[in-house]
Design a protein around this motif. Structure first.
Motif: not given
Length: 313
Positions: A193-202, A30-38
């Motif tokens: 030594g890496v962060k999650p793909t998503h932030t808490a806000a995302e 869905f576009r809302d998911y695809m575009e959160y990291h546009s």
């Protein structure tokens, strides 16, 4: 004659409606998911149609002369309806090749949709990839339980579940993504030594947009999260997206207790429970400890494949 055109903002409703009716689409498309990291990806999704009839969608972004389906998604192959036939898919790939030539694109990096997400068989694209001399360039291994035919737990797993039960702690749904993702980030940085793909806000944003598909389960002790698990739900699959526990949570065997409850109770009516991949370095390294853990619950291999097709220049 199959027409190929780039997705435009005015196509949003048309796109989402097709995904909703498709035989292999999930909420990730869905576009809302695809575009959160546009801001991270230059979208170049494609719509394939015959006259006014949409035949397929391809979620994609562009990187120089490469079309990727889709870098920001776990998978992102052709989304189709139940009317899709193999001969039609071959015509779609022919039109895609012509589109590449017209737009001076070189190759396609194609992440196919694993079969467990198909509502109805949908592997016409895999045959079209073969016909177009696609190369398998990455294969990740996930561990999946077929919930109607579960395998028995491995040695020690039932004991750990019993130990977790004796704590009296229970898991519940939560919207406290801030504290859970902080825990997850701390552990990932310390270990890899890496962060999650998503932030808490995302994650907060996405969970509000998709409350039926994204859920956070936590176990608290004295008001503090000692274990959390983010689940992604689609029609067939309950997928474990993020899981983390504190040292206390591990000691109390809380992760095993929560997984047991989700597998045998909360998601018992789903077709599959998917633990996610245990591979790194483009699939070339298998995290043996991680996959052993998932397989003691009865998870068995489902692959997530990426192909490369060189169409032009």
């Amino acid at each position: 004659m199959i027409e190929v055109r780039k997705y435009q903002d005015q196509d949003r409703k048309l796109w989402d409606d097709f995904v909703r009716r498709s035989k292999n689409g999930v909420f990730l498309f869905f576009r809302d998911y695809m575009e959160y990291h546009s801001d991270r990806f230059q979208d170049h999704s494609l719509i394939f149609s015959d006259g006014n009839k949409i035949l397929a969608l391809l979620p994609a972004n562009i990187e120089n002369s490469t079309l990727v389906s889709h870098r920001g998604l776990t998978f992102g192959g052709m989304i189709t309806s139940r009317k899709m036939k193999t001969s039609t898919m071959l015509k779609i790939f022919k039109s895609l090749k012509e589109y590449f030539e017209l737009n001076k694109l070189k190759d396609l990096l194609y992440k196919s949709i694993p079969h467990i997400y198909h509502i109805y068989p949908a592997e016409e694209d895999l045959y079209a990839l073969f016909i177009n001399n696609a190369s398998l360039v990455r294969r990740d291994v996930s561990s999946t339980i077929e919930l109607n035919h579960k395998l028995p737990y491995g040695r020690g797993r039932k004991r750990n579940v019993r130990m977790g039960e004796k704590t009296g702690l229970v898991f519940k749904e939560s919207d406290d993504y801030q504290n859970f993702m902080a825990l997850k980030e701390e552990k990932l940085i310390k270990k890899y030594g890496v962060k999650p793909t998503h932030t808490a806000a995302e994650m907060e944003y996405l969970s509000v947009k998709f409350p039926e598909n994204i859920k956070l389960f936590v176990v608290e002790n004295k008001g503090q999260i000692i274990h959390g698990l983010v689940m992604y739900e689609s029609a067939n699959v309950a997928h474990a997206q993020y899981q983390e526990a504190t040292a206390e949570g591990q000691k109390l065997r809380v992760p095993d207790l929560v997984l047991d409850r989700l597998i045998n109770h909360y998601y018992k009516d789903k077709k599959y429970f998917d633990f996610g991949v245990s591979t790194e370095n483009n699939g070339l390294y298998l995290n043996q400890g991680l996959i052993d853990y998932k397989e003691t619950f009865g998870g068995r291999a489902v692959v997530y494949d990426t192909y490369r097709v060189e169409f032009g220049g």
